[in-house]
Design a protein around this motif. Structure first.
Motif, PDB file in Angstrom:
ATOM      1  N   ASN A 372       0.822  -1.214   0.000  1.00 17.43           N
ATOM      2  CA  ASN A 372       0.000   0.000   0.000  1.00 17.43           C
ATOM      3  C   ASN A 372       0.854   1.261   0.000  1.00 17.43           C
ATOM      4  O   ASN A 372       0.545   2.241  -0.692  1.00 17.43           O
ATOM      5  CB  ASN A 372      -0.928   0.003   1.225  1.00 17.43           C
ATOM      6  CG  ASN A 372      -2.079  -0.992   1.079  1.00 17.43           C
ATOM      7  OD1 ASN A 372      -2.342  -1.493  -0.015  1.00 17.43           O
ATOM      8  ND2 ASN A 372      -2.749  -1.284   2.183  1.00 17.43           N
ATOM      9  N   ARG A 373       1.918   1.263   0.758  1.00 17.47           N
ATOM     10  CA  ARG A 373       2.779   2.435   0.804  1.00 17.47           C
ATOM     11  C   ARG A 373       3.541   2.612  -0.509  1.00 17.47           C
ATOM     12  O   ARG A 373       3.776   3.733  -0.966  1.00 17.47           O
ATOM     13  CB  ARG A 373       3.728   2.343   2.000  1.00 17.47           C
ATOM     14  CG  ARG A 373       2.978   2.405   3.339  1.00 17.47           C
ATOM     15  CD  ARG A 373       3.917   2.321   4.527  1.00 17.47           C
ATOM     16  NE  ARG A 373       4.650   3.557   4.749  1.00 17.47           N
ATOM     17  CZ  ARG A 373       4.218   4.570   5.488  1.00 17.47           C
ATOM     18  NH1 ARG A 373       3.025   4.507   6.086  1.00 17.47           N
ATOM     19  NH2 ARG A 373       4.956   5.656   5.645  1.00 17.47           N
ATOM     20  N   LEU A 374       3.935   1.501  -1.113  1.00 18.95           N
ATOM     21  CA  LEU A 374       4.582   1.589  -2.428  1.00 18.95           C
ATOM     22  C   LEU A 374       3.620   2.183  -3.458  1.00 18.95           C
ATOM     23  O   LEU A 374       3.998   3.031  -4.273  1.00 18.95           O
ATOM     24  CB  LEU A 374       5.046   0.199  -2.892  1.00 18.95           C
ATOM     25  CG  LEU A 374       6.237  -0.418  -2.172  1.00 18.95           C
ATOM     26  CD1 LEU A 374       6.444  -1.867  -2.628  1.00 18.95           C
ATOM     27  CD2 LEU A 374       7.515   0.386  -2.422  1.00 18.95           C
ATOM     28  N   ALA A 375       2.365   1.735  -3.410  1.00 21.49           N
ATOM     29  CA  ALA A 375       1.367   2.215  -4.375  1.00 21.49           C
ATOM     30  C   ALA A 375       1.104   3.710  -4.213  1.00 21.49           C
ATOM     31  O   ALA A 375       0.801   4.406  -5.196  1.00 21.49           O
ATOM     32  CB  ALA A 375       0.067   1.431  -4.209  1.00 21.49           C
ATOM     33  N   LYS A 376       1.211   4.210  -2.996  1.00 19.81           N
ATOM     34  CA  LYS A 376       0.968   5.638  -2.743  1.00 19.81           C
ATOM     35  C   LYS A 376       2.249   6.465  -2.838  1.00 19.81           C
ATOM     36  O   LYS A 376       2.243   7.664  -2.532  1.00 19.81           O
ATOM     37  CB  LYS A 376       0.335   5.813  -1.358  1.00 19.81           C
ATOM     38  CG  LYS A 376      -1.079   5.266  -1.255  1.00 19.81           C
ATOM     39  CD  LYS A 376      -1.637   5.474   0.144  1.00 19.81           C
ATOM     40  CE  LYS A 376      -3.077   4.979   0.232  1.00 19.81           C
ATOM     41  NZ  LYS A 376      -3.992   5.780  -0.601  1.00 19.81           N
ATOM     42  N   ASP A 377       3.335   5.817  -3.234  1.00 16.46           N
ATOM     43  CA  ASP A 377       4.634   6.493  -3.362  1.00 16.46           C
ATOM     44  C   ASP A 377       5.054   7.118  -2.041  1.00 16.46           C
ATOM     45  O   ASP A 377       5.630   8.206  -2.002  1.00 16.46           O
ATOM     46  CB  ASP A 377       4.582   7.559  -4.469  1.00 16.46           C
ATOM     47  CG  ASP A 377       5.984   7.976  -4.925  1.00 16.46           C
ATOM     48  OD1 ASP A 377       6.893   7.130  -4.877  1.00 16.46           O
ATOM     49  OD2 ASP A 377       6.160   9.144  -5.319  1.00 16.46           O
ATOM     50  N   MET A 378       4.770   6.404  -0.954  1.00 15.83           N
ATOM     51  CA  MET A 378       5.160   6.867   0.377  1.00 15.83           C
ATOM     52  C   MET A 378       6.462   6.178   0.788  1.00 15.83           C
ATOM     53  O   MET A 378       6.680   5.009   0.436  1.00 15.83           O
ATOM     54  CB  MET A 378       4.067   6.510   1.410  1.00 15.83           C
ATOM     55  CG  MET A 378       2.707   7.119   1.141  1.00 15.83           C
ATOM     56  SD  MET A 378       1.431   6.403   2.233  1.00 15.83           S
ATOM     57  CE  MET A 378       2.005   6.961   3.838  1.00 15.83           C
ATOM     58  N   PRO A 379       7.326   6.839   1.525  1.00  7.05           N
ATOM     59  CA  PRO A 379       8.506   6.157   2.055  1.00  7.05           C
ATOM     60  C   PRO A 379       8.063   4.986   2.934  1.00  7.05           C
ATOM     61  O   PRO A 379       7.078   5.096   3.671  1.00  7.05           O
ATOM     62  CB  PRO A 379       9.213   7.233   2.884  1.00  7.05           C
ATOM     63  CG  PRO A 379       8.683   8.527   2.366  1.00  7.05           C
ATOM     64  CD  PRO A 379       7.282   8.262   1.929  1.00  7.05           C
TER      65      PRO A 379
END
Length: 476
Positions: A372-379
Motif C-alpha cells: 500500500n505504501r509503495l502504491a501511494k509512493d510513500m517512504p
C-alpha cells in the motif's frame, strides 16, 4: 512499521548436505547469537541488536533442486530457528513503534563420543534407493539357492567348499575398538556390507546382507560417516547403522531473519568452519539464482547436518539449494510478474517482512502495508532497513538513525531497498507473493512480549497504538 518477535514457535528443516531436509517446526529457545526479527511501524517498532548487512561471496556448489521437504546431498539436515532479542538504546524516536528479535532452533548436536551413544535430535531419514538394494539381496539369495542345489547333488565335500556362500562367516558380540566408515549415497546393502568387511567391522559381506534382508531394514540405511567397532556381529553393526547417535555429524540451526554475517558467525562457531573460509567462498560455485546479487537473502533458514570433510562451499551450496527448493514451492519466479516485481524484489520484500516479525498470521498484513505504501509512493520507513544499513540490531531507532546515508534507509529513499536485508523463510516468501486484503498503511507491535501487532489506515489510530507500545515498554 513494526512487528513482533517470534520467541518459541517454529523450527525449520533438517537438511542433510547429501541426504535430506524437512520443514518441520518445533519449540525454540531464544539464542543470544541468533538472527532476529525486527518489527517496525511506518514510524517505529522494536528491532533487535546484532550484526551487519554485508553479504559475502560463497564458494559453493550448484544445487540440484531438493524438495521443500528435504533434499538429497550427502548426509545432513537442518531444523528450526529462533532469533534473539536485543538490548535497547536510549533516545528512541518519539512516537515510534518498534519490533523485537528473531527466533532460533535447538542447539547443534555434535558427533557422539561412543558408538551407540544416546542420540540427539533426529533428522528426517531419506531412504537409499530401495530397488537396487532389493535386487542385490535377491541375487545373493538366488545364488545361495543354486549353490545349495548343486551341493546336494555333489555331496558333503561340496558343502564344505560352498559353506561361505550358504552360511557366511560372522563375528560374535559387539566388537571392540573404534573405526569410522563412510556409507556413500545410493549404496546397496551389499555395497555397505563390502565397506564394513573391508574395514574389519563385519566378517563377511554375506552376513551383513543376510541380516539386513532378514530384518527388512535395507531401506532405512542412510549415507554418512559412522563410528563403529571392529569384529562386530553383523546384527550389532546393523543396529549401530540404524542408530542416529552413531553418525558423526554436527547440527547447526540457522534461524529465520539472520543476516549473512550472522550466519557466517554461527557456522564458524558451531560447524568447525573458519570465517576466512566462508568469506572467501567463490560465489559462482554456490548455485545462487541468476537474479541474486549476493548471498544475502538466499541462505535459507533451517537446521543443517554437517559431516566430516564438508567444506564452506558444501554448506553454503546446501543452503542455496534449499532456498531454490522453497522458491520453486511458492512459485516465486512465476508469480513475481503478477505483482509487477522482479524475483529479487520479491525476496527483498520477504526479507523485510521477516525482519519485521510478528506472528505467522501477521506476515500477509505486513506485506499489504508495504504494498500500500509503495502504491501511494510513500517512504516505507522500515526500521529494520535502517539498522541493516548500520550493521546493527537494537530495540530502538533514533531520529539520528533515520538520517543515515544509505540506499537501504527507507526513511530517506522511497521504494524497496536495493536488495534483501536478511534471509527469509518460506512463510515470509509466501506473504510477499500473497499479501492480505486491506487498506492499512501502518502497523505497530503494541505488545512485543506477547507479539500483538495492530494495523490501521488512520494516522490517529497509529499514534494511539504507538502510545500503547510506549506504555508497554515503560516509556510513557
Amino acid at each position: 512499521m513494526n512487528g513482533t518477535p517470534e520467541d518459541e514457535d517454529d523450527v525449520g528443516d533438517v537438511i542433510p548436505f547429501r541426504t535430506s531436509s524437512s520443514e518441520d517446526r518445533s519449540a525454540e529457545e531464544r539464542d543470544p547469537e541468533g538472527g532476529s526479527r525486527e518489527g517496525h511501524s511506518a514510524e517505529g517498532r522494536v528491532p533487535t541488536e546484532g550484526h551487519s548487512p554485508e553479504g559475502h561471496s560463497p564458494e559453493g556448489r550448484s544445487p540440484e533442486g531438493p524438495s521443500l521437504e528435504g533434499r538429497s546431498l550427502e548426509g545432513r539436515s537442518l531444523e528450526g530457528r529462533s532469533p534473539e532479542g536485543r538490548s535497547s538504546e536510549e533516545g528512541g524516536l518519539p512516537g515510534k513503534a518498534f519490533g523485537e528479535g528473531a527466533r532460533q532452533g535447538p542447539p547443534e548436536a555434535g558427533a557422539p563420543d561412543e558408538p551407540g551413544a544416546e542420540p540427539g535430535p533426529e533428522a528426517e531419514v531419506i531412504p537409499l534407493p530401495a530397488a537396487h538394494r532389493r535386487r542385490a539381496v535377491r541375487k545373493v539369495g538366488l545364488l545361495a539357492a543354486g549353490l545349495l542345489a548343486g551341493a546336494l547333488a555333489l555331496g558333503a565335500g561340496a558343502i564344505v567348499v560352498l559353506r561361505p556362500y550358504l552360511s557366511p562367516d560372522d563375528f560374535d558380540g559387539p566388537g571392540s575398538g573404534t573405526v569410522t566408515v563412510r556409507i556413500a549415497p545410493g549404496s546397496s546393502a551389499e555395497a555397505i556390507g563390502s565397506v564394513l568387511a573391508d574395514a574389519g567391522v563385519v566378517a563377511s559381506v554375506g552376513s551383513f546382507v543376510n541380516v539386513a534382508e532378514d530384518r527388512a531394514v535395507s531401506d532405512r540405511l542412510r549415507p554418512g560417516h559412522y563410528r563403529l567397532r571392529k569384529g562386530m556381529a553383523a546384527g550389532a553393526a546393523l543396529d549401530l547403522l540404524l542408530n542416529p547417535a552413531a553418525r558423526i555429524v554436527r547440527r547447526v540451526t540457522v534461524p529465520e531473519g539472520m543476516r549473512v554475517t550472522e550466519v557466517f558467525d554461527r557456522l564458524a562457531k558451531q560447524a568447525g568452519l573458519t570465517l576466512q573460509a566462508l568469506k572467501s567462498v567463490d560465489q559462482a560455485l554456490v548455485g545462487l539464482p541468476e537474479y541474486a546479487k549476493g548471498l544475502e537473502g538466499f541462505l535459507f533458514p533451517a537446521t543443517y547436518e554437517i559431516e566430516p570433510g564438508d567444506t564452506a562451499v558444501d554448506v553454503l551450496a546446501a543452503m542455496a539449494e534449499r532456498f531454490a527448493a522453497a522458491a520453486r514451492q511458492v512459485g516465486l519466479e512465476e508469480q513475481a510478474p503478477r505483482l509487477n516485481l522482479t524475483p529479487l524484489q520479491v525476496v527483498t520484500l520477504a526479507s523485510m517482512i521477516q525482519a519485521e516479525g510478528g506472528t505467522d498470521e501477521d506476515y500477509p498484513k505486513i506485506s499489504r502495508v508495504i504494498y500500500n505504501r509503495l502504491a501511494k509512493d510513500m517512504p516505507l520507513e522500515i526500521d529494520s532497513t535502517v539498522l541493516y544499513a548500520q550493521n546493527r540490531r537494537t530495540l530502538r531507532v533514533t531520529e539520528r538513525d533515520t538520517k543515515v546515508n544509505s540506499p537501504y534507509n527507507t526513511y530517506r529513499h522511497k521504494g524497496l531497498p536495493p536488495g534483501p536485508i536478511a534471509n527469509p523463510g518460506e512463510k515470509a516468501l509466501m506473504a510477499a507473493l500473497n499479501p492480505a486484503e486491506g487498506d492499512w498503511q501502518w502497523f505497530v507491535t503494541t505488545d512485543p512480549r506477547h507479539r500483538i501487532t495492530k494495523f490501521t489506515s488512520k494516522e490517529s489510530e497509529f499514534v494511539r497504538y504507538r502510545e500503547e507500545l510506549n506504555k508497554n515498554l515503560g516509556a510513557s
